[in-house]
Write a protein that holds these residues in place. Sequence first.
Motif, short mmCIF file in Angstrom:
data_model
loop_
_atom_site.label_atom_id
_atom_site.label_comp_id
_atom_site.label_asym_id
_atom_site.label_seq_id
_atom_site.Cartn_x
_atom_site.Cartn_y
_atom_site.Cartn_z
N UNK A 92 1.65 -37.66 -5.41
CA UNK A 92 0.87 -36.42 -5.05
C UNK A 92 1.84 -35.41 -4.23
N UNK A 93 1.39 -34.17 -4.56
CA UNK A 93 2.30 -33.03 -3.92
C UNK A 93 1.57 -31.80 -3.67
N UNK A 94 2.01 -31.02 -2.74
CA UNK A 94 1.41 -29.71 -2.38
C UNK A 94 0.61 -29.60 -1.22
N UNK A 95 0.16 -28.65 -0.83
CA UNK A 95 -0.62 -28.28 0.60
C UNK A 95 -2.35 -28.83 0.52
N UNK A 96 -2.42 -29.61 1.66
CA UNK A 96 -3.88 -29.77 1.77
C UNK A 96 -4.43 -29.44 3.14
N UNK A 97 -5.35 -28.48 3.49
CA UNK A 97 -5.80 -27.97 4.43
C UNK A 97 -7.12 -28.76 4.62
N UNK A 98 -7.26 -29.35 6.04
CA UNK A 98 -8.30 -29.96 6.35
C UNK A 98 -8.86 -29.44 7.93
N UNK A 99 -10.16 -29.41 7.78
CA UNK A 99 -10.99 -28.88 9.17
C UNK A 99 -11.79 -29.95 9.58
N UNK A 100 -11.62 -30.20 10.94
CA UNK A 100 -12.61 -31.22 11.69
C UNK A 100 -12.93 -30.67 12.89
N UNK A 101 -13.92 -31.48 13.39
CA UNK A 101 -14.26 -31.11 14.82
C UNK A 101 -13.31 -31.39 15.84
N UNK A 102 -13.43 -30.93 17.08
CA UNK A 102 -12.48 -31.12 17.93
C UNK A 102 -12.10 -32.46 18.44
N UNK A 103 -13.09 -32.88 19.20
CA UNK A 103 -12.83 -34.31 19.76
C UNK A 103 -12.52 -35.23 18.73
N UNK A 104 -13.41 -35.48 17.80
CA UNK A 104 -13.42 -36.40 16.76
C UNK A 104 -12.26 -36.36 15.62
N UNK A 105 -11.98 -35.17 15.51
CA UNK A 105 -10.80 -34.60 14.67
C UNK A 105 -9.54 -35.15 15.40
N UNK A 106 -9.41 -34.93 16.79
CA UNK A 106 -8.16 -35.47 17.48
C UNK A 106 -8.08 -37.10 17.46
N UNK A 107 -9.18 -37.67 17.76
CA UNK A 107 -9.08 -39.10 18.11
C UNK A 107 -9.37 -39.99 16.78
N UNK A 108 -9.79 -39.44 15.84
CA UNK A 108 -10.12 -40.17 14.39
C UNK A 108 -9.54 -39.60 13.38
N UNK A 109 -9.81 -38.27 12.97
CA UNK A 109 -9.21 -37.93 11.70
C UNK A 109 -7.49 -37.68 11.74
N UNK A 110 -7.15 -37.43 12.97
CA UNK A 110 -5.75 -37.19 13.18
C UNK A 110 -4.88 -38.34 12.77
#
Length: 304
Positions: A92-110
């Motif tokens: 896979x190649x290219x740009x992927x833009x992801x949005x998430x909530x602040x706390x959950x994005x920091x601790x789980x999605x990242x």
Amino acid sequence: MKNDLASELEFFILIARHGNLSAAARAMDITPPAATKRLAQLEAKLGVRLINRTTRSISLTKEGETYLSHATRIFEQLREMEDAVSSSKTDLRGLLRVNATLGFGRTTIAPLVSEFARLHPHVEVQVELTDKPVDLVEGGFDIAVRFGALPDQRLNARCLMTNRRFLCASPLYLEQHGTPTTLADLTQHRCIIHRQNDEAYGIWRFTRNQQNEVMKVQGALSSNDGDIVLGWALDGHGILIRSEWDLAKYLESGRLKVILPEFNLPSADLFVYYANRRNQTARARAFIDFLVERFDTQIRYKTD
């Protein structure tokens, strides 16, 4: 290196999306003067003015609106074509833009993005964390990971996990102030309020036997950060609403206790949202499948 046409189209789309040249320049990793020059070259090439500029803002001309409409469609088709002819899903190649909530994005999605990036080193992933839901199309995001109901019925979604919400408090607080036995008792207690988006302040909504009940609660402590309010509950400052995802380890250890379990709160199920499956890139589909697999693994591990 992107071809000139794709780069030119993306550049103009970013100007329209951000509403100013400086933001588009940052997104393209070029200087503002370079962006101004690039726009001038594009307008000279087409022989028309695409943007009206003032000292504070920009707006699209009629020709600019037409160019944007075609540019958006062609750019998406180019991305779809590249995905269709790529040698394999593992490359896979290219740009992927992801949005998430602040706390959950920091601790789980990242951390999950970190794992995905190791599997697909040629994918550029941009993660943006925001407190409020975003417009995926306007924001230029491929996907958003969010708790709660679908914010826009035009979006598609896959559920990553079910996630009930509960009233809870620490044993220390309950020893000092007593345990509520009815919803009306909540008005006599210190409640910790998690301010979220545009929700009415201190309004808690419950359901029991298909009957809806609304309580107005109050307390000395409130915050828009979920980790902060959870910490206050652990310290014994009051009663809080949190999801089972956040509470699991504290309920198991006894540091928090569920109260009034017979009353149901609106769920906080976790979804991954996307705008259009038909035009979705292979990298976006791969990341969604990756998230579904990882959350399924985590849930099965917790329940084993």
